[in-house]
Design an enzyme around this catalytic site. Structure first.
Site, mmCIF file in Angstrom:
data_model
loop_
_atom_site.group_PDB
_atom_site.id
_atom_site.type_symbol
_atom_site.label_atom_id
_atom_site.label_comp_id
_atom_site.label_asym_id
_atom_site.label_seq_id
_atom_site.Cartn_x
_atom_site.Cartn_y
_atom_site.Cartn_z
ATOM 1 C CG HIS A 161 -6.090 3.204 18.790
ATOM 2 N ND1 HIS A 161 -5.289 4.273 18.417
ATOM 3 C CD2 HIS A 161 -6.090 2.367 17.723
ATOM 4 C CE1 HIS A 161 -4.823 4.067 17.201
ATOM 5 N NE2 HIS A 161 -5.288 2.920 16.751
ATOM 6 C CD GLN A 209 -0.982 -1.017 3.579
ATOM 7 O OE1 GLN A 209 -2.168 -1.262 3.421
ATOM 8 N NE2 GLN A 209 -0.338 -1.384 4.683
ATOM 9 C CG ASP A 255 -2.265 2.404 14.450
ATOM 10 O OD1 ASP A 255 -2.486 2.270 15.665
ATOM 11 O OD2 ASP A 255 -3.141 2.198 13.582
ATOM 12 C CG ASP A 313 -6.779 -1.482 14.559
ATOM 13 O OD1 ASP A 313 -7.393 -0.807 13.720
ATOM 14 O OD2 ASP A 313 -5.934 -0.996 15.335
ATOM 15 C CB SER A 314 -8.225 -4.694 9.081
ATOM 16 O OG SER A 314 -9.566 -4.504 8.697
ATOM 17 C CB THR A 315 -7.045 -1.072 5.648
ATOM 18 O OG1 THR A 315 -6.623 -2.403 5.359
ATOM 19 C CG2 THR A 315 -5.806 -0.273 6.010
ATOM 20 C CD GLU A 337 0.092 -4.006 9.734
ATOM 21 O OE1 GLU A 337 -0.849 -3.574 10.402
ATOM 22 O OE2 GLU A 337 0.114 -3.974 8.478
ATOM 23 N N GLY A 347 -2.931 -11.719 8.133
ATOM 24 C CA GLY A 347 -3.812 -12.168 9.217
ATOM 25 C C GLY A 347 -4.799 -13.237 8.783
HETATM 26 N N1 SAM Z 1 -7.871 2.491 12.406
HETATM 27 C C1 SAM Z 1 -7.647 2.264 11.056
HETATM 28 C C2 SAM Z 1 -8.858 2.456 10.171
HETATM 29 O O1 SAM Z 1 -9.920 1.950 10.456
HETATM 30 O O2 SAM Z 1 -8.705 3.131 9.175
HETATM 31 C C3 SAM Z 1 -6.903 1.020 10.811
HETATM 32 C C4 SAM Z 1 -5.486 1.250 11.239
HETATM 33 S S1 SAM Z 1 -4.280 0.023 11.046
HETATM 34 C C5 SAM Z 1 -3.012 1.062 10.386
HETATM 35 C C6 SAM Z 1 -4.825 -1.024 9.709
HETATM 36 C C7 SAM Z 1 -3.753 -2.031 9.326
HETATM 37 O O3 SAM Z 1 -4.355 -3.202 8.801
HETATM 38 C C8 SAM Z 1 -2.775 -1.548 8.251
HETATM 39 O O4 SAM Z 1 -1.534 -1.305 8.845
HETATM 40 C C9 SAM Z 1 -2.736 -2.695 7.236
HETATM 41 O O5 SAM Z 1 -1.431 -2.970 6.774
HETATM 42 C C10 SAM Z 1 -3.315 -3.841 8.067
HETATM 43 N N2 SAM Z 1 -3.868 -4.956 7.262
HETATM 44 C C11 SAM Z 1 -4.668 -4.883 6.172
HETATM 45 N N3 SAM Z 1 -4.949 -6.112 5.716
HETATM 46 C C12 SAM Z 1 -4.316 -6.993 6.536
HETATM 47 C C13 SAM Z 1 -4.209 -8.416 6.579
HETATM 48 N N4 SAM Z 1 -4.811 -9.197 5.667
HETATM 49 N N5 SAM Z 1 -3.469 -8.977 7.576
HETATM 50 C C14 SAM Z 1 -2.846 -8.215 8.497
HETATM 51 N N6 SAM Z 1 -2.897 -6.858 8.503
HETATM 52 C C15 SAM Z 1 -3.634 -6.257 7.528
#
Ligand code: SAM
Length: 282
Positions: free
Chosen positions: A65, A34, A89, A159-161, A109, A141
């Site tokens: 959080h 990304q 984060d 806590d994902s995107t 992550e 994950g």
């Molecule tokens: N609070 C935030 C939001 O809702 O916009 C999410 C924050 S956190 C930075 C989200 C994280 O999910 C990212 O760092 C991303 O790399 C991770 N992520 C996305 N898909 C994932 C997967 N399949 N396995 C593990 N981590 C993942």
């Protein structure tokens, strides 16, 4: 107005946009997964953006959080072994580690760069990264959940995107079925579930898929999140047992954990759904 001084996230599905005045761009990088941008803003402190979407700001991330971590942890009778999916984060990790009962937290992550940049630009979120109870695994994950041993985990926090790109598979019944298998008897899952105003098309199927995956109880928590689309956000809890039975209300009331948003009354209030939400679930 000089538009170059503003960061704007456009939310197509909500027909709206949210802007923050920026001082400068601090970092811009395309990782294997990304694009990550970091800005210094005028009023929201540092801002992390992934693929054009706001991940967090220094000013308002505490709400998100704390609501990701504390309702789920107080909804388990004895949360010792915790897994965070995403969360790079480290803000959710910091909140989880405030619970003395927790003996081990594994954070899975996919993108190590998110964590390294958080350490650099959001050090206040990473204060617990060296806690001996914290373990970091940088990988997918979805894959991790497919291969993990059954019955070992007390609480899973997703806590994902948003459900696009690498996170898409985290919003599926197959993923929730794996979470159900990996959790112990009183296991609790929580997942960020987007805006109640804009994303009922995500929240409603998520709840149904969690139930179809075997969870006995599903609760959606509502809370403000000023820097996310619509300013109003949710997290959805799923319990293998009825959550009202496993919730440690007295522990939440008398906790010594320091928070800025969460408390036991907020927990109860966040479970109160607006009328349109009930209608949408019918
Ligand atoms: N609070 C935030 C939001 O809702 O916009 C999410 C924050 S956190 C930075 C989200 C994280 O999910 C990212 O760092 C991303 O790399 C991770 N992520 C996305 N898909 C994932 C997967 N399949 N396995 C593990 N981590 C993942």
């Amino acid at each position: 107005m000089d538009r170059s001084q503003w960061f704007t996230e456009i939310c197509e599905e909500g027909g709206s946009a949210f802007s923050m005045k920026i001082r400068e761009k601090l970092h811009d990088e395309q990782t294997a997964f990304q694009r990550i941008e970091i800005y210094a803003t005028e009023w929201f402190g540092n801002l992390m953006v992934i693929d054009g979407f706001v991940m967090l700001t220094a000013r308002d991330n505490f709400i998100y959080h704390e609501m990701m971590a504390h309702p789920a942890l107080f909804s388990h009778p004895s949360p010792e072994n915790v897994v965070i999916i995403g969360g790079g984060d480290c803000g959710t990790l910091r909140e989880v580690l405030k619970h003395a009962r927790v003996t081990h937290v594994l954070q899975v992550e996919i993108d190590e760069r998110v964590t390294r940049l958080a350490e650099e630009f959001f050090p206040e979120l990473c204060v617990s990264n060296n806690d001996t109870r914290a373990e970091f695994f940088f990988g997918d994950g979805i894959r991790w959940m497919q291969t993990a041993d059954p019955g070992n985990v007390d609480v899973i926090l997703v806590d994902s995107t948003d459900p696009i790109g690498p996170a898409e598979g985290l919003y599926t019944e197959a993923f929730y079925a794996n979470c159900h298998r990996v959790l112990g008897d009183s296991g609790v899952l929580v997942q960020q579930s987007e805006s109640p105003l804009f994303h009922m098309d995500i929240i409603n199927p998520m709840r149904k898929q969690m139930q179809a995956a075997g969870f006995a109880d599903v609760q959606t928590l509502f809370f403000p999140q000023p820097s996310y689309p619509s300013g109003w956000w949710t997290a959805t809890l799923a319990g293998k047992q009825p959550l009202s039975e496993t919730y440690r209300e007295q522990d939440a009331v008398h906790t010594h954990i320091k928070t800025s948003y969460y408390n036991a009354a907020v927990h109860q209030a966040a479970l109160t759904a607006p009328e349109f939400f009930h209608k949408a679930l019918e």
